[in-house]
Design a protein around this motif. Structure first.
Motif, PDB file in Angstrom:
ATOM      1  N   PRO A  63      -9.456  16.400  16.883  1.00 49.21           N
ATOM      2  CA  PRO A  63     -10.379  14.535  16.457  1.00 49.21           C
ATOM      3  C   PRO A  63     -10.670  14.966  14.450  1.00 49.21           C
ATOM      4  O   PRO A  63     -10.354  14.232  13.990  1.00 49.21           O
ATOM      5  CB  PRO A  63     -11.167  14.521  17.130  1.00 49.21           C
ATOM      6  N   LYS A  64     -11.503  16.735  14.152  1.00 50.80           N
ATOM      7  CA  LYS A  64     -11.852  16.411  13.603  1.00 50.80           C
ATOM      8  C   LYS A  64     -11.151  16.812  12.421  1.00 50.80           C
ATOM      9  O   LYS A  64     -11.317  16.251  11.438  1.00 50.80           O
ATOM     10  CB  LYS A  64     -12.479  17.476  13.908  1.00 50.80           C
ATOM     11  N   ASN A  65     -10.299  17.793  12.945  1.00 53.27           N
ATOM     12  CA  ASN A  65      -9.046  18.363  12.278  1.00 53.27           C
ATOM     13  C   ASN A  65      -8.163  17.285  11.680  1.00 53.27           C
ATOM     14  O   ASN A  65      -7.051  16.761  10.804  1.00 53.27           O
ATOM     15  CB  ASN A  65      -7.880  19.181  12.876  1.00 53.27           C
ATOM     16  N   THR A  66      -7.339  15.849  12.555  1.00 54.73           N
ATOM     17  CA  THR A  66      -7.288  14.652  12.515  1.00 54.73           C
ATOM     18  C   THR A  66      -7.426  13.853  11.334  1.00 54.73           C
ATOM     19  O   THR A  66      -6.748  13.804  10.124  1.00 54.73           O
ATOM     20  CB  THR A  66      -7.115  14.210  13.455  1.00 54.73           C
ATOM     21  N   ILE A  67      -9.137  13.508  11.601  1.00 54.69           N
ATOM     22  CA  ILE A  67      -9.670  13.195   9.591  1.00 54.69           C
ATOM     23  C   ILE A  67      -9.676  13.721   8.855  1.00 54.69           C
ATOM     24  O   ILE A  67      -9.377  13.248   8.033  1.00 54.69           O
ATOM     25  CB  ILE A  67     -11.059  12.808  10.261  1.00 54.69           C
ATOM     26  N   ASN A  68      -9.444  14.321   8.684  1.00 56.76           N
ATOM     27  CA  ASN A  68      -9.716  16.013   7.886  1.00 56.76           C
ATOM     28  C   ASN A  68      -7.800  15.765   6.974  1.00 56.76           C
ATOM     29  O   ASN A  68      -7.597  15.633   5.996  1.00 56.76           O
ATOM     30  CB  ASN A  68      -9.930  17.385   7.842  1.00 56.76           C
ATOM     31  N   MET A  69      -6.677  15.964   8.200  1.00 55.15           N
ATOM     32  CA  MET A  69      -5.626  16.227   7.854  1.00 55.15           C
ATOM     33  C   MET A  69      -5.170  14.378   7.205  1.00 55.15           C
ATOM     34  O   MET A  69      -4.994  14.830   5.936  1.00 55.15           O
ATOM     35  CB  MET A  69      -4.734  16.043   8.774  1.00 55.15           C
ATOM     36  N   VAL A  70      -5.607  13.981   7.264  1.00 56.18           N
ATOM     37  CA  VAL A  70      -5.051  11.936   7.023  1.00 56.18           C
ATOM     38  C   VAL A  70      -6.428  12.048   5.694  1.00 56.18           C
ATOM     39  O   VAL A  70      -5.145  11.353   4.839  1.00 56.18           O
ATOM     40  CB  VAL A  70      -5.240  11.224   8.179  1.00 56.18           C
ATOM     41  N   ALA A  71      -6.928  12.509   6.152  1.00 57.08           N
ATOM     42  CA  ALA A  71      -7.913  12.768   4.151  1.00 57.08           C
ATOM     43  C   ALA A  71      -7.278  12.845   3.365  1.00 57.08           C
ATOM     44  O   ALA A  71      -6.780  12.488   1.877  1.00 57.08           O
ATOM     45  CB  ALA A  71      -9.418  12.710   4.170  1.00 57.08           C
ATOM     46  N   ASP A  72      -6.067  14.684   3.943  1.00 57.37           N
ATOM     47  CA  ASP A  72      -5.372  14.694   2.691  1.00 57.37           C
ATOM     48  C   ASP A  72      -4.245  14.015   2.196  1.00 57.37           C
ATOM     49  O   ASP A  72      -3.887  13.971   1.287  1.00 57.37           O
ATOM     50  CB  ASP A  72      -4.741  15.718   3.270  1.00 57.37           C
ATOM     51  N   TRP A  73      -3.760  13.488   3.418  1.00 58.38           N
ATOM     52  CA  TRP A  73      -2.402  12.817   3.049  1.00 58.38           C
ATOM     53  C   TRP A  73      -2.637  11.453   2.488  1.00 58.38           C
ATOM     54  O   TRP A  73      -1.757  11.183   1.286  1.00 58.38           O
ATOM     55  CB  TRP A  73      -2.119  12.376   4.802  1.00 58.38           C
ATOM     56  N   LEU A  74      -4.078  10.606   2.401  1.00 60.01           N
ATOM     57  CA  LEU A  74      -4.287   9.699   1.738  1.00 60.01           C
ATOM     58  C   LEU A  74      -4.710  10.358  -0.015  1.00 60.01           C
ATOM     59  O   LEU A  74      -4.593   9.027  -0.664  1.00 60.01           O
ATOM     60  CB  LEU A  74      -5.502   8.854   2.228  1.00 60.01           C
ATOM     61  N   ALA A  75      -5.471  10.822   0.300  1.00 60.32           N
ATOM     62  CA  ALA A  75      -5.923  11.651  -1.400  1.00 60.32           C
ATOM     63  C   ALA A  75      -4.496  11.633  -1.958  1.00 60.32           C
ATOM     64  O   ALA A  75      -5.314  11.945  -3.210  1.00 60.32           O
ATOM     65  CB  ALA A  75      -6.667  12.452  -0.973  1.00 60.32           C
ATOM     66  N   PHE A  76      -3.801  11.900  -1.291  1.00 53.50           N
ATOM     67  CA  PHE A  76      -2.584  12.342  -2.312  1.00 53.50           C
ATOM     68  C   PHE A  76      -1.629  11.355  -2.602  1.00 53.50           C
ATOM     69  O   PHE A  76      -0.487  11.107  -3.185  1.00 53.50           O
ATOM     70  CB  PHE A  76      -2.056  14.050  -1.501  1.00 53.50           C
ATOM     71  N   GLY A  77      -1.793  10.095  -1.541  1.00 54.01           N
ATOM     72  CA  GLY A  77      -1.071   9.453  -2.320  1.00 54.01           C
ATOM     73  C   GLY A  77      -0.186   8.036  -1.484  1.00 54.01           C
ATOM     74  O   GLY A  77       0.120   7.457  -1.416  1.00 54.01           O
ATOM     75  N   LEU A  78      -0.110   9.016   0.129  1.00 53.48           N
ATOM     76  CA  LEU A  78       0.145   8.670   1.446  1.00 53.48           C
ATOM     77  C   LEU A  78      -0.048   6.278   1.318  1.00 53.48           C
ATOM     78  O   LEU A  78      -1.431   6.800   1.845  1.00 53.48           O
ATOM     79  CB  LEU A  78      -0.149   8.949   2.624  1.00 53.48           C
ATOM     80  N   ASP A  79       0.200   5.813   1.318  1.00 54.40           N
ATOM     81  CA  ASP A  79      -0.240   4.177   1.635  1.00 54.40           C
ATOM     82  C   ASP A  79       0.222   3.601   2.443  1.00 54.40           C
ATOM     83  O   ASP A  79       1.168   3.528   3.162  1.00 54.40           O
ATOM     84  CB  ASP A  79       1.010   3.850   0.086  1.00 54.40           C
ATOM     85  N   PRO A  80      -0.893   3.192   3.429  1.00 53.67           N
ATOM     86  CA  PRO A  80      -0.767   2.182   5.051  1.00 53.67           C
ATOM     87  C   PRO A  80      -0.534   1.552   4.794  1.00 53.67           C
ATOM     88  O   PRO A  80       0.152   1.272   5.668  1.00 53.67           O
ATOM     89  CB  PRO A  80      -2.256   3.008   5.482  1.00 53.67           C
ATOM     90  N   SER A  81      -0.227   0.614   3.093  1.00 52.81           N
ATOM     91  CA  SER A  81       0.669  -0.452   3.640  1.00 52.81           C
ATOM     92  C   SER A  81       1.651   0.203   2.898  1.00 52.81           C
ATOM     93  O   SER A  81       3.010  -1.417   2.921  1.00 52.81           O
ATOM     94  CB  SER A  81      -0.253  -1.262   1.887  1.00 52.81           C
ATOM     95  N   LYS A  82       2.640   1.334   2.728  1.00 56.03           N
ATOM     96  CA  LYS A  82       4.079   1.292   2.488  1.00 56.03           C
ATOM     97  C   LYS A  82       4.520   2.106   3.524  1.00 56.03           C
ATOM     98  O   LYS A  82       5.947   1.847   4.436  1.00 56.03           O
ATOM     99  CB  LYS A  82       4.225   1.736   1.362  1.00 56.03           C
ATOM    100  N   SER A  83       4.320   2.478   4.527  1.00 58.03           N
ATOM    101  CA  SER A  83       4.649   3.815   5.644  1.00 58.03           C
ATOM    102  C   SER A  83       3.227   2.834   6.712  1.00 58.03           C
ATOM    103  O   SER A  83       2.257   3.319   6.795  1.00 58.03           O
ATOM    104  CB  SER A  83       4.400   4.991   5.477  1.00 58.03           C
ATOM    105  N   ILE A  84       3.812   4.128   7.743  1.00 55.49           N
ATOM    106  CA  ILE A  84       2.858   3.775   9.850  1.00 55.49           C
ATOM    107  C   ILE A  84       2.466   4.665   9.601  1.00 55.49           C
ATOM    108  O   ILE A  84       3.383   5.187   9.642  1.00 55.49           O
ATOM    109  CB  ILE A  84       3.667   3.226  10.727  1.00 55.49           C
ATOM    110  N   ILE A  85       1.186   4.711   9.291  1.00 54.46           N
ATOM    111  CA  ILE A  85       0.433   5.863   9.866  1.00 54.46           C
ATOM    112  C   ILE A  85      -0.355   6.382  11.190  1.00 54.46           C
ATOM    113  O   ILE A  85      -0.993   5.205  11.494  1.00 54.46           O
ATOM    114  CB  ILE A  85      -0.338   6.537   8.545  1.00 54.46           C
ATOM    115  N   PHE A  86       0.024   6.879  11.927  1.00 53.63           N
ATOM    116  CA  PHE A  86      -0.659   6.968  13.641  1.00 53.63           C
ATOM    117  C   PHE A  86      -0.560   7.601  14.493  1.00 53.63           C
ATOM    118  O   PHE A  86      -0.357   8.983  13.728  1.00 53.63           O
ATOM    119  CB  PHE A  86      -0.015   5.440  14.497  1.00 53.63           C
ATOM    120  N   VAL A  87      -1.299   8.630  14.916  1.00 55.65           N
ATOM    121  CA  VAL A  87      -1.936   9.156  16.119  1.00 55.65           C
ATOM    122  C   VAL A  87      -1.035   9.522  17.119  1.00 55.65           C
ATOM    123  O   VAL A  87      -0.905   8.660  18.054  1.00 55.65           O
ATOM    124  CB  VAL A  87      -2.905   9.227  16.316  1.00 55.65           C
TER     125      VAL A  87
END
Length: 333
Positions: free
Chosen positions: A58-82
């Motif tokens: 769970p902690k790794n998931t939050i940290n990894m997705v924070a990396d994705w979003l911080a670099f510019g992966l946009d949830p309004s353009k891509s479906i990001i899920f678990v």
């Protein structure tokens, strides 16, 4: 019909520069293309070799997705899920496992390599043997047309393609399409010790590293082994430090370093100082954004929950087709 792209990452720890430029940057670039995009946290896959560390997921998931979003992966353009929030993956995995020959799994290119690297204690479970079937389910449940991979990963995708052909032939229904590799140019990134940058080698520069930690790591990086002394000429193209210059320094600076290195006009210490400055400047906006996101953990969870709901809708539609293909229309509903 709009084409679909799918890819995922295992939440097994912090991402490093190799993950960024080998995968994440490609995902972000694809946001400008005309695709429907699915990117997922492969938390079930993380269990295949790391069940004893499951509480870290769970902690790794939050940290990894924070990396994705911080670099510019946009949830309004891509479906990001678990992955584990879309239970249909598990049902399709179960159904596909009923028609998958064990011999196919044992000949997957990475199977013996991973056993040799990780040892039998971590790889003697059914989940590890069957992970290619789960990987196939992840891809084909969204009828993905493309999976972005490097050239060295094409053989892994061929297993999925083979399983699609086998399922369609066995059921005499063309439920699935064969996903194609979307070949991406992956820059060569070496770790601190001169080997490929990897968590398992403990030689990585992580996206979560501070400016000070990054500086310390670059200072001890292996350089061209030809340069035992300051006066020895080197070959920049074979140096891990220069490989990072090719990402973080200007074309002019790269050419300057290449020429100076070949004539021993610049030392490795000076070369590393330039890289430290350019790399830390490039990562500064990301580090600030990442810190901001981690202070809004609820926002990250909401993005994942909403993305998982959207993914589940698509997965349910496909699974209905699968059940009909296997059991025909006479099945109980």
């Amino acid at each position: 019909m709009e084409k679909t792209v799918l890819s995922g990452m295992r939440p097994t720890g912090d991402l490093h520069l190799g993950n960024l430029y080998g995968a994440l940057q490609n995902w972000i670039n694809l946001q400008n293309e005309d695709y429907e995009r699915f990117y997922f946290v492969a938390d079930w896959h993380a269990l295949t070799t790391g069940f004893d560390s499951s509480k870290e997921i769970p902690k790794n998931t939050i940290n990894m997705v924070a990396d994705w979003l911080a670099f510019g992966l946009d949830p309004s353009k891509s479906i990001i899920f678990v992955q584990s929030l879309v239970k249909e993956h598990a049902e399709l995995f179960l159904l596909l496992s009923m028609i998958t020959p064990v011999g196919w799994l044992e000949r997957v290119p990475s199977y013996k390599d991973q056993i040799a690297q990780l040892g039998k204690a971590k790889t003697s479970n059914y989940g590890f043997l069957g992970y290619p079937v789960l990987m196939a389910a992840d891809i084909i449940i969204y009828k993905a047309h493309y999976v972005p991979v490097g050239l060295d990963q094409v053989a892994h995708l061929e297993f999925t393609r083979e399983l699609v052909r086998h399922f369609n032939h066995t059921t005499q229904k063309d439920v699935f399409i064969e996903p194609q590799p979307l070949l991406t140019k992956v820059p060569k990134i070496l770790g601190l010790d001169g080997r490929k940058m990897s968590k398992s080698y403990d030689n990585a520069i992580y996206l979560s590293d501070s400016e000070e930690e990054t500086t310390k790591k670059i200072r001890i990086m292996f350089t061209d082994p030809r340069r035992k002394r300051r006066t020895d000429p080197g070959v920049a193209e074979e140096c891990g430090v220069f490989m990072l210059h090719k990402i973080f320094s200007s074309k002019e600076k790269q050419e300057e370093i290449k020429q100076a290195c070949s004539k021993a006009e610049i030392g490795c210490v000076d070369c590393k100082k330039m890289l430290i400055k350019n790399l830390n400047e490039a990562l500064k906006p990301f580090r600030e954004k990442r810190k901001e996101l981690l202070n809004k953990e609820k926002t990250i969870k909401e993005i994942l929950i909403e993305g998982s709901k959207k993914a589940s809708q698509k997965a349910k539609e496909t699974l209905e087709e699968v059940r009909d293909a296997i059991f025909s229309t006479g099945r109980l509903r």
